[in-house]
Motif scaffolding. Structure first.
Motif, mmCIF file in Angstrom:
data_model
loop_
_atom_site.group_PDB
_atom_site.id
_atom_site.type_symbol
_atom_site.label_atom_id
_atom_site.label_comp_id
_atom_site.label_asym_id
_atom_site.label_seq_id
_atom_site.Cartn_x
_atom_site.Cartn_y
_atom_site.Cartn_z
ATOM 1 N N LYS A 67 13.743 -47.159 58.020
ATOM 2 C CA LYS A 67 13.845 -46.548 59.352
ATOM 3 C C LYS A 67 14.233 -45.072 59.197
ATOM 4 O O LYS A 67 13.620 -44.185 59.794
ATOM 5 N N LYS A 68 15.219 -44.830 58.348
ATOM 6 C CA LYS A 68 15.685 -43.461 58.112
ATOM 7 C C LYS A 68 14.559 -42.594 57.533
ATOM 8 O O LYS A 68 14.353 -41.454 57.944
ATOM 9 N N GLU A 69 13.804 -43.155 56.604
ATOM 10 C CA GLU A 69 12.719 -42.385 55.980
ATOM 11 C C GLU A 69 11.601 -42.104 56.990
ATOM 12 O O GLU A 69 10.999 -41.028 56.965
ATOM 13 N N LEU A 75 7.995 -38.551 63.091
ATOM 14 C CA LEU A 75 7.019 -39.277 63.907
ATOM 15 C C LEU A 75 7.410 -39.151 65.384
ATOM 16 O O LEU A 75 8.513 -38.712 65.706
ATOM 17 N N ASP A 76 6.497 -39.560 66.273
ATOM 18 C CA ASP A 76 6.814 -39.445 67.694
ATOM 19 C C ASP A 76 7.818 -40.506 68.150
ATOM 20 O O ASP A 76 8.575 -40.290 69.086
ATOM 21 N N ARG A 77 7.794 -41.652 67.473
ATOM 22 C CA ARG A 77 8.718 -42.735 67.834
ATOM 23 C C ARG A 77 8.984 -43.581 66.607
ATOM 24 O O ARG A 77 8.061 -43.882 65.851
ATOM 25 N N VAL A 78 10.231 -43.957 66.397
ATOM 26 C CA VAL A 78 10.593 -44.901 65.341
ATOM 27 C C VAL A 78 11.555 -45.897 65.980
ATOM 28 O O VAL A 78 12.482 -45.489 66.686
ATOM 29 N N TRP A 79 11.312 -47.184 65.789
ATOM 30 C CA TRP A 79 12.247 -48.164 66.375
ATOM 31 C C TRP A 79 12.278 -49.464 65.568
ATOM 32 O O TRP A 79 11.421 -49.703 64.721
ATOM 33 N N LEU A 80 13.303 -50.236 65.866
ATOM 34 C CA LEU A 80 13.445 -51.554 65.244
ATOM 35 C C LEU A 80 13.092 -52.619 66.270
ATOM 36 O O LEU A 80 13.523 -52.527 67.419
ATOM 37 N N GLN A 81 12.323 -53.592 65.843
ATOM 38 C CA GLN A 81 11.949 -54.688 66.741
ATOM 39 C C GLN A 81 12.695 -55.947 66.280
ATOM 40 O O GLN A 81 12.402 -56.472 65.203
#
Lengths: 464, 464
Positions: A67-69, A75-81
């Motif tokens: 996630k950190k990388e 990127l425009d969006r990074v998230w955890l599902q």
């Protein structure tokens, strides 16, 4: 007139587009091979984190790290599902031996299959009966099997060029061996490792008891190919020898984990999604470098290479690092479920989960008209020695996205060495070649670039 | 009428011939993968004999061993072809260090280049000047180079897909570096190892002084890629550091050795020769498993597979294990010389000397009309994932057979990992994958079967 139109209007446009594509692919490969990040990421995942079994601390560390990388890529969006995953642990190292006479024991290399129960306290000892695959159980029947340990010894077929085909030919003895053998009163199962090579490493992998009640479950372990040969030979000399094994694996309640997702929002058709991914979890014996650390870092690299080469995607390009492919596929199901809830439109999904070896091409799960469009791009890949474009399967994690419209594809690397390492203690970073890994990432990026640019419709799409 | 003739007479014949070919190739691959000998032979050559430098005892043992093994195959003829070869020895292990201040030394990994002279008694110490390839010598000139050690640090280009192209781009600094540097008064040369990977292993290889008198020759050594980077960095910080190296290599008078040759005599056109080979000598640092133990055992396997599958060649099929490819090419020259003396007609020659990796295809040195015929066989190879048929170079050992008529070809395996091992201590048996080696042998056998069966003429040949 039509001909002239083609000659003067369309043809130069096509030539120009093709030149642009040639040049973009060149940039992508060059970036990946000379300035890539995939190998460095894989080094960290393999050597600083290690094996990432679902529900383990390492799996959670891998979620945090990737996630950190991805965030660092801008990127425009990074998230955890979030997704609930099974938690199975191996416990202390298994041990096993063949007992050919009282007090005369020969140790052999085994490992518990993923999902197996432990042996009874003090281990399991019994006579052992060899069968050549699940099909042979009913030939021997209860009479020969009851109270014994069943030894599944069907080898992978070496004459098949595609080693995944050889794997497919006997993986059912690992996955279903225990639930089938129990029907004939077996007390445990030992399964030949799914490895084409003769060596000392046992290969784990998932197994299932189906709907068997907990009280009726019997322990299942893999034995190394060399020891499978040894056991088979000793059984031929004396069918009454004993086999002993001990394993302490346990199942815990499900725990919360995550798919790690990042995306570049499309500039023209943001609602059309192109997904690329691998699975972040791995087995616990090695460090999961080929299976599937490689697929994860290659998928991350796709988005980095698109940005790095200055390409602005028209469609939304999304990297998904799926959790729990190995023993549950929960992450894959969750991703497809959420996508369906949100009514997301997936144009294309690509998976890399066949090892970080030299890429040979892709396998496509799609309609003939879609495949025809893709095949026309083949010449663009020839300078990179990518020749294999075939219709066929894609991958386990993108499988739940299948709907008859979304094109699914799997990267197809050279498969010869894959099962030397698959699910074994030698699936480690030093067995991944940097260039082979980077060529795979570049090949994936190139295909995604073309799909993003041209889509699958033959008509230019009207925006909005 | 002509059309009907084609339809009813020629077409069924063609279909039938093609079916026969499909089936023969299937047999060849199956035999190689399930019952092959190549891996066992390579195990012996690598682990029981080891590095086989020309003129060494090991080279002679390899001659004896392979002759005996060819004889055991029941070929029609097996013989040794005498050839005088150079004898160069490395002597005790080299050592080297960077001296950044008096008494402050950093050891680095080097090895003498093949053919180099020793350093003076007590070693060679001097300032060291980095150049980016041979071309840069004249830019710096005598003023900067005289009395110093020259450090050739041009790296292989990672962006080239074919790693042999990257090798070709800088091998001249290894081969000619010393003879060029001496013109500017250099006292020794250190050459960056020809390796795409950063590691600690120096890679040897041949070098030449041209016609430089013995008294003017300067010592030449390779440095590992990691240490080349280190040295380059230290030179940027302080151009006045010293470099020290010591090596004890020696040249002895030429010694007698042999090409090992075996053949199956053709049943219809025995005078037409098809040669397949690799080189039996190797460098001394590893055991020469990839370079070129693999090519030797694959070539031997070609004849064994033809026999084993029950194919009776029309033409004479000859395996040649060439001696002294690495530092002299004497065996290759001798073979061509004897062939010319005897007026032998070589229809085709195939070389395997690019490592025992997954085969991708062949490169052909031939006329367009000959290539057209060969290309028509491509579809037969597709089930085996062999896609690469291109015109280009063939191989060093069959090069002297070139005459404008004989078709020359080289096996082209996947090249990504080759230079990780080439001429280094890690060119060893455990880095050869059994299936990859066997696929190469089967691919070579398949091509030779087709060439034997169909020849290159479009007219059926009248016997006698």
């Amino acid at each position: 007139m039509k001909k002239l139109f083609y000659l003067f209007i369309v043809f130069p446009f096509l030539l120009n587009a093709q030149q642009e594509d040639v040049s973009q692919l060149k940039d992508i490969y060059e970036q990946s091979l000379t300035n890539g990040k995939s190998y460095e990421w894989l080094d960290y995942l393999s050597n600083q984190i290690g094996g990432r079994l679902s529900g383990s601390l390492n799996a959670e560390r891998a979620v945090e790290y990737t996630k950190k990388e991805l965030e660092a890529l801008g990127l425009d969006r990074v998230w955890l599902q979030p997704v609930m995953v099974p938690k199975w642990t191996r416990g202390v190292k298994e041990y096993a031996y063949i007992e050919s006479a009282p007090g005369k024991t020969t140790p052999v290399n085994i490992c518990a299959l993923g999902g197996s129960v432990a042996t009874p306290e003090g281990g399991l000892r019994g006579n052992i009966v060899e069968v050549n695959g699940v099909e042979e159980l009913q030939v021997l029947g209860k009479e020969k099997l009851e109270g014994n340990i069943v030894f599944f010894n069907k080898p992978m077929q070496a004459n098949l060029i595609n080693t995944f085909e050889a794997y497919g030919g006997c993986v059912n003895q690992r996955y279903q061996g225990a639930q089938e053998a129990v029907k004939y009163g077996a007390r445990g199962v030992i399964v030949r490792s799914l490895n084409l090579r003769l060596d000392d490493l046992p290969h784990t992998g998932s197994m299932s008891y189906g709907d068997l009640p907990a009280s009726e479950r019997i322990p299942a372990a893999a034995i190394s190919t060399k020891d499978a040969e040894l056991l088979s030979t000793m059984l031929k000399l004396d069918p009454d020898i004993y086999f002993f094994f001990s394993q302490k694996c346990r199942v815990f309640p499900d725990v919360k984990s995550y798919n790690v997702i990042g995306e570049i929002t499309g500039s023209e058709y943001p609602e059309e999604i192109i997904t690329v991914g691998g699975h972040l979890d791995s087995w616990d014996l090695g460090d999961g470098a080929h299976d599937d650390g490689a697929g994860c870092v290659q998928s991350m690299e796709v988005l980095r290479l698109l940005k790095e080469t200055g390409y602005r995607p028209k469609r939304t390009i999304r990297v998904v690092l799926f959790m729990n492919e190995e023993n549950g596929l929960r992450g894959a199901r969750k991703y497809a479920e959420v996508a369906a809830e949100k009514g997301e439109e997936h144009l294309f999904a690509l998976e890399s989960d066949s090892g970080g070896f030299t890429p040979r091409g892709f396998s496509f799960d799609c309609r003939p008209d879609q495949f025809e469009k893709i095949e026309a791009w083949k010449p663009l890949f020839e300078p990179y020695l990518i020749h294999y474009f075939e219709r066929g399967g894609s991958g386990a994690d993108i499988g739940p996205l299948k709907n008859g419209e979304t094109v699914l594809a799997g990267l197809r690397p050279d498969s010869q060495r894959y099962f030397d390492h698959h699910h074994a203690a030698n699936d480690t970073f030093e067995h991944v070649n940097k260039r082979e890994l980077e060529l795979g990432a570049a090949t994936m990026t190139s295909l995604i670039y073309l799909i993003d640019k041209y889509g699958f419709s033959n008509q230019p799409k009207i925006k909005g």
